[in-house]
Design a protein around this motif. Sequence first.
Motif, PDB file in Angstrom:
ATOM      1  N   THR A  37      -3.703  13.451  -3.791  1.00 20.96           N
ATOM      2  CA  THR A  37      -3.024  12.408  -3.016  1.00 20.96           C
ATOM      3  C   THR A  37      -3.861  11.129  -3.062  1.00 20.96           C
ATOM      4  OG1 THR A  37      -1.971  14.013  -1.547  1.00 20.96           O
ATOM      5  CG2 THR A  37      -2.119  11.738  -0.769  1.00 20.96           C
ATOM      6  N   TYR A  38      -3.356  10.154  -3.810  1.00 17.54           N
ATOM      7  CA  TYR A  38      -4.026   8.867  -3.951  1.00 17.54           C
ATOM      8  C   TYR A  38      -3.565   7.911  -2.864  1.00 17.54           C
ATOM      9  CZ  TYR A  38      -5.058  10.361  -8.784  1.00 17.54           C
ATOM     10  OH  TYR A  38      -5.494  11.036  -9.900  1.00 17.54           O
ATOM     11  N   TRP A  39      -4.465   7.036  -2.454  1.00 18.89           N
ATOM     12  CA  TRP A  39      -4.111   5.889  -1.620  1.00 18.89           C
ATOM     13  C   TRP A  39      -4.223   4.669  -2.528  1.00 18.89           C
ATOM     14  CZ3 TRP A  39      -7.854   7.309   3.002  1.00 18.89           C
ATOM     15  CH2 TRP A  39      -7.449   8.524   3.548  1.00 18.89           C
ATOM     16  N   GLY A  58       0.765   1.075  -5.886  1.00 16.11           N
ATOM     17  CA  GLY A  58       1.288   2.284  -6.516  1.00 16.11           C
ATOM     18  C   GLY A  58       0.537   2.734  -7.748  1.00 16.11           C
ATOM     19  N   SER A  59      -0.632   2.158  -8.028  1.00 21.00           N
ATOM     20  CA  SER A  59      -1.417   2.565  -9.188  1.00 21.00           C
ATOM     21  C   SER A  59      -2.893   2.602  -8.831  1.00 21.00           C
ATOM     22  CB  SER A  59      -1.199   1.601 -10.367  1.00 21.00           C
ATOM     23  OG  SER A  59      -1.671   0.295 -10.043  1.00 21.00           O
ATOM     24  N   VAL A  60      -3.653   3.362  -9.625  1.00 24.29           N
ATOM     25  CA  VAL A  60      -5.115   3.378  -9.506  1.00 24.29           C
ATOM     26  C   VAL A  60      -5.670   2.994 -10.876  1.00 24.29           C
ATOM     27  CG1 VAL A  60      -7.164   4.762  -9.041  1.00 24.29           C
ATOM     28  CG2 VAL A  60      -5.064   5.189  -7.744  1.00 24.29           C
ATOM     29  N   PRO A  61      -6.399   1.883 -10.981  1.00 28.82           N
ATOM     30  CA  PRO A  61      -6.673   0.920  -9.911  1.00 28.82           C
ATOM     31  C   PRO A  61      -5.421   0.180  -9.470  1.00 28.82           C
ATOM     32  CG  PRO A  61      -7.341   0.029 -12.017  1.00 28.82           C
ATOM     33  CD  PRO A  61      -6.951   1.455 -12.281  1.00 28.82           C
ATOM     34  N   ILE A 119       0.854  -1.195   0.000  1.00 32.85           N
ATOM     35  CA  ILE A 119       0.000   0.000   0.000  1.00 32.85           C
ATOM     36  C   ILE A 119       0.888   1.241   0.000  1.00 32.85           C
ATOM     37  CG2 ILE A 119      -1.689   1.314   1.336  1.00 32.85           C
ATOM     38  CD1 ILE A 119      -2.558  -1.451   2.507  1.00 32.85           C
ATOM     39  N   LYS A 120       0.577   2.170  -0.885  1.00 28.53           N
ATOM     40  CA  LYS A 120       1.342   3.408  -0.977  1.00 28.53           C
ATOM     41  C   LYS A 120       0.393   4.601  -1.026  1.00 28.53           C
ATOM     42  CE  LYS A 120       5.230   1.419  -3.590  1.00 28.53           C
ATOM     43  NZ  LYS A 120       6.000   1.502  -4.861  1.00 28.53           N
ATOM     44  N   GLU A 121       0.619   5.573  -0.167  1.00 25.54           N
ATOM     45  CA  GLU A 121      -0.073   6.857  -0.241  1.00 25.54           C
ATOM     46  C   GLU A 121       0.850   7.804  -0.995  1.00 25.54           C
ATOM     47  OE1 GLU A 121      -0.792   7.918   3.809  1.00 25.54           O
ATOM     48  OE2 GLU A 121      -1.929   6.092   4.251  1.00 25.54           O
ATOM     49  N   MET A 122       0.391   8.314  -2.125  1.00 24.84           N
ATOM     50  CA  MET A 122       1.304   9.049  -2.990  1.00 24.84           C
ATOM     51  C   MET A 122       0.571  10.122  -3.788  1.00 24.84           C
ATOM     52  SD  MET A 122       1.829   5.787  -5.537  1.00 24.84           S
ATOM     53  CE  MET A 122       2.832   6.623  -6.748  1.00 24.84           C
ATOM     54  N   GLU A 123       1.269  11.222  -4.040  1.00 28.00           N
ATOM     55  CA  GLU A 123       0.685  12.291  -4.842  1.00 28.00           C
ATOM     56  C   GLU A 123       0.810  11.951  -6.318  1.00 28.00           C
ATOM     57  OE1 GLU A 123       0.677  16.938  -4.234  1.00 28.00           O
ATOM     58  OE2 GLU A 123       2.426  16.393  -5.449  1.00 28.00           O
ATOM     59  N   GLY A 124      -0.258  12.189  -7.052  1.00 29.46           N
ATOM     60  CA  GLY A 124      -0.260  11.992  -8.495  1.00 29.46           C
ATOM     61  C   GLY A 124      -1.006  13.118  -9.166  1.00 29.46           C
ATOM     62  N   GLU A 125      -1.222  12.978 -10.463  1.00 26.67           N
ATOM     63  CA  GLU A 125      -1.866  14.029 -11.239  1.00 26.67           C
ATOM     64  C   GLU A 125      -3.241  13.552 -11.696  1.00 26.67           C
ATOM     65  OE1 GLU A 125       0.105  17.323 -13.955  1.00 26.67           O
ATOM     66  OE2 GLU A 125      -0.117  15.455 -15.062  1.00 26.67           O
ATOM     67  N   LYS A 130       1.336  -5.226   2.772  1.00 26.72           N
ATOM     68  CA  LYS A 130       2.362  -4.409   3.417  1.00 26.72           C
ATOM     69  C   LYS A 130       1.973  -2.930   3.325  1.00 26.72           C
ATOM     70  CE  LYS A 130       5.562  -7.826   1.583  1.00 26.72           C
ATOM     71  NZ  LYS A 130       6.681  -8.112   0.660  1.00 26.72           N
ATOM     72  N   ASN A 131       2.076  -2.231   4.455  1.00 28.11           N
ATOM     73  CA  ASN A 131       1.759  -0.809   4.518  1.00 28.11           C
ATOM     74  C   ASN A 131       3.069  -0.034   4.599  1.00 28.11           C
ATOM     75  OD1 ASN A 131       0.584   1.696   4.890  1.00 28.11           O
ATOM     76  ND2 ASN A 131      -0.836   1.019   6.490  1.00 28.11           N
ATOM     77  N   HIS A 132       3.375   0.713   3.567  1.00 29.77           N
ATOM     78  CA  HIS A 132       4.667   1.399   3.474  1.00 29.77           C
ATOM     79  C   HIS A 132       4.925   2.271   4.714  1.00 29.77           C
ATOM     80  CE1 HIS A 132       7.893   3.967   1.947  1.00 29.77           C
ATOM     81  NE2 HIS A 132       8.091   3.051   1.010  1.00 29.77           N
ATOM     82  N   PRO A 133       6.157   2.276   5.224  1.00 29.86           N
ATOM     83  CA  PRO A 133       6.470   3.048   6.443  1.00 29.86           C
ATOM     84  C   PRO A 133       6.178   4.540   6.337  1.00 29.86           C
ATOM     85  CG  PRO A 133       8.256   1.542   5.915  1.00 29.86           C
ATOM     86  CD  PRO A 133       7.322   1.504   4.757  1.00 29.86           C
TER      87      PRO A 133
END
Length: 490
Positions: free
Chosen positions: A83-85, A89-92, A69-75, A109-112
């Motif tokens: 900010t996508y969860w 690393g992708s949606v979907p 699992i990655k919480e990350m900023e995208g466009e 796994k939940n990224h640190p």
Amino acid sequence: MKTKLKIAAGFLALTAITVGLFSFGDKDTTDPSKIKVEGEMVAELTAPPFVPKPVGNRAATKLIVNMEIKEMEGEMADGVKYTYWTFGGSVPGSFIRTRIGDEVQFHLKNHPDNKLPHNIDLHAVTGPGGGATSSLVAPGHEKVFNFKCLNPGLYVYHCATAPVGMHIANGMYGLILVEPEGGLPPVDKEYYIMQGDFYTKGAYGEQGSQPFDMEKAIKEQPDYVVFNGKVGALTGDKAITAKKGETVRIYMGNGGPNLVSSFHVIGEIFDKVNIEGGHLINKDVQTTLVPAGGSAIVEFKVDVPGTFILVDHSIFRAFNKGAIGMLKVDGEQEKTIYSGTVQEGIYLAEGGTIQNMPKEKGVAKSTVAKTVPEQVKAGKEIYGRTCFACHQSEGQGIPNAFPPLAKSDYLNANPKKAIDAVLHGLSGEITVNGKKYNSVMTSQNLTDEEIANVLTYVYNSWGNNKTNVTAPMVKNQRGKVVAKAKDIHE
């Protein structure tokens, strides 16, 4: 009366048998929970629009799935950050491909660096919460749980941590395919697409970093409805592709969290649709419903070349909120199937008046663009929601219908004509790059700044002369028409 009821019942039963064709194979007497596994393997996971290689004839196995699992900023759109969860690393999230009888060992796994706990609910899982009760994981930790694949089909997975709707709305969904024994019938191309609705504080296209808006989500009023997580994820050089004569299979899902999708490919007919991702097949389908938290498998043979547009046929979502994609098909023309234009003429049954977009008192706020690059960036977003359908992604237009904007002698000769066309519409015959066009362009309900931005984008794209159109230029042209109309009335 009883005889009529028996006849009707018999007809319905016959219809059910006729429609109820099973690509996943009829269930046999074998208990899927008793299927023995042979060895183990690590699952291949893929980001959209791609899918892992087919299962084929392999035996059931212990399948190890590693998902981060990655919480990350995208466009979300050009100039719009979000900010996508995500799962993977992708949606979907990553596409998971299994077969009936597999024993899946799932590592979540939940990224640190993440801020929140998450879990996963897989609709393919028989068990409490679809795995959610066993998988709640804090940042920097890992949870492992196991499940047996008991039912073939295409299933959604998503986060089920409270507030569930918010986690899904931020992009936490994906698809897991459970193939039947022996695998699905082979096709030439397979693709992975999911629709999702997104809710931002700013309106569609409003620039900068946009946070999630819970109030809009509760009211089911999305600013964006998109395929694969963002506007333009499947257009231009990101379009999916095929060759004439190939069969295309699309694994289509809908993460929601709220809206039902009316999935349609303009210019194609689905030869087969696995309704809601299950056994039942419908044939020769134009548009198929995909519920929130549901899926469908569509197959069709591409018989002619061209660019085919994928949409949610709740059509304003496509052209105004982003639910649009492209399938580009290469190959020789097939005139017996589709001739193209064979005759052109003028038909004005309702007169030759120019259509107008309805005017509104309030106009959405926009960010003032100060430089040409800023104008181009803002204009590209406006082009995508107002001009794209007729003039196409590279300004190529549609032959015999809508003129090209690329290397356009008509536009490059006089920007005032271009401004007037956007402001007031255009009808009648014009000549562009040596070819005559006779169609109607409606006036656009845009601000001076928005018109300046979109025209600056067009002029700075596709071999045009890089004219910089400004808001004062647009205002001046708008004022001339107002003054002219005043003189006529006086």
